[in-house]
Design an enzyme around this catalytic site. Structure first.
Site, short mmCIF file in Angstrom:
data_model
loop_
_atom_site.label_atom_id
_atom_site.label_comp_id
_atom_site.label_asym_id
_atom_site.label_seq_id
_atom_site.Cartn_x
_atom_site.Cartn_y
_atom_site.Cartn_z
N ASP A 29 -16.18 3.80 -9.43
CA ASP A 29 -17.13 4.40 -10.36
C ASP A 29 -17.26 3.58 -11.64
O ASP A 29 -16.36 2.85 -12.02
CB ASP A 29 -16.67 5.84 -10.69
CG ASP A 29 -17.80 6.68 -11.27
OD1 ASP A 29 -18.97 6.39 -10.99
OD2 ASP A 29 -17.50 7.63 -12.02
N ASN A 77 -25.34 11.17 -3.81
CA ASN A 77 -26.01 10.07 -4.51
C ASN A 77 -27.50 9.96 -4.15
O ASN A 77 -28.25 9.25 -4.82
CB ASN A 77 -25.30 8.73 -4.26
CG ASN A 77 -23.96 8.61 -4.97
OD1 ASN A 77 -23.05 7.95 -4.49
ND2 ASN A 77 -23.83 9.24 -6.13
#
Ligand code: IPE
Ligand code: IPE
Ligand code: MG
Length: 253
Positions: A29, A77
């Protein structure tokens, strides 16, 4: 799964004597934030993040890690702007083609987990090819989590178990942890020993919920494009110092 034992001279000095995790999982991330901090568009962060994937994969293989699972695209996502999704899918396809040499040179067995059928056809084709050519490799397993969600994985497993109960193949009284494990996306995968999250957020974001019951967690503020092998060593050293009790009490007690 075959675990490669690494000759001592391949282990860097700071890791000598450290316990190398059998399975490392990483929530990669911070790509977008890192790019924005540099004054670039978010997608530049994804592109730079691919460099970290290369370096960390190579280093894990060198250290004798048995399996590396990388969270590359979550089932959530798809909520991102279409142009970012398109960029990520393009990058993934390019990665799968370009990294084949590196995968073969490092004896890596490539695999993927997630609802792969929903990925673009050209990405699915490259996934299939990379899997196929590396299937007989005996080194580290590299697993990309793509269109992956842990709850979705459990839903998919329960549907299949339900079907097998209905058809009489499975006795409901025999459903236990081992049986559920056999219905997960990769039944061969051992649970992760170490889960690393870069980018500083202390959350799991729907990753491997079943499998991380006793996994050691390591969160670093370092953004994924800046996460390099020295950071990996730091995480492994930290892991190595921990006492895993699995609900029991310390051996010295
Ligand atoms: C991780 O980086 C990569 C993917 C989720 C594909 P992000 O894109 O989430 O970056 P941040 O968290 O917004 O900085
Ligand atoms: C997790 O990161 C997914 C990947 C790294 C692929 P996200 O950026 O999607 O997670 P949240 O939104 O911060 O929970
Ligand atoms: Mg993020």
């Amino acid at each position: 799964m075959v675990i490669r034992t690494t000759p001592k001279n391949e282990v860097p000095k700071e890791l000598q004597g450290a316990h190398i995790p059998r399975h490392i999982a990483i929530i990669m991330d911070g790509n977008g934030r890192w790019a924005r901090q540099q004054g670039f568009r978010r997608v530049f962060g994804h592109q730079s993040g691919a460099e970290s994937v290369r370096e960390i994969t190579r280093e894990c293989a060198r250290l004798g890690v048995g399996r590396l699972t990388l969270y590359a695209f979550s089932a959530d996502n798809w909520k991102r702007p279409q142009r970012e999704i398109d960029f990520l899918m393009g990058l993934l396809k390019k990665y799968l083609v370009q990294e084949r040499g590196e995968i073969m040179d490092n004896h890596i067995r490539f695999t993927a987990v997630g609802r792969l059928d929903a990925l673009p056809a050209n990405v699915m084709e490259e996934l299939r090819r990379t899997k196929e050519i590396s299937a007989a490799n005996s080194g580290m397993t590299l697993c990309l989590a793509l269109n992956y969600g842990a709850r979705q994985e459990l839903v998919d497993a329960l549907r299949r178990i339900g079907r097998d109960i209905k058809s009489g193949q499975v006795d409901p009284e025999r459903v236990d942890e081992t049986l559920i494990g056999r219905y997960l996306y990769d039944p061969e995968a051992p649970d992760p020993d170490l889960l690393i999250r870069t980018g500083g957020d202390v959350r799991v974001s729907n990753f491997l919920l079943w499998q991380i019951s006793y996994t050691e967690l390591f969160v670093t503020p370092v953004m994924w494009p800046e996460f390099k092998k020295q950071h990996l060593h730091e995480a492994i050293l930290d892991f190595s110092r921990r006492e895993r009790r699995f609900g029991a009490i310390a051996e010295s007690e």
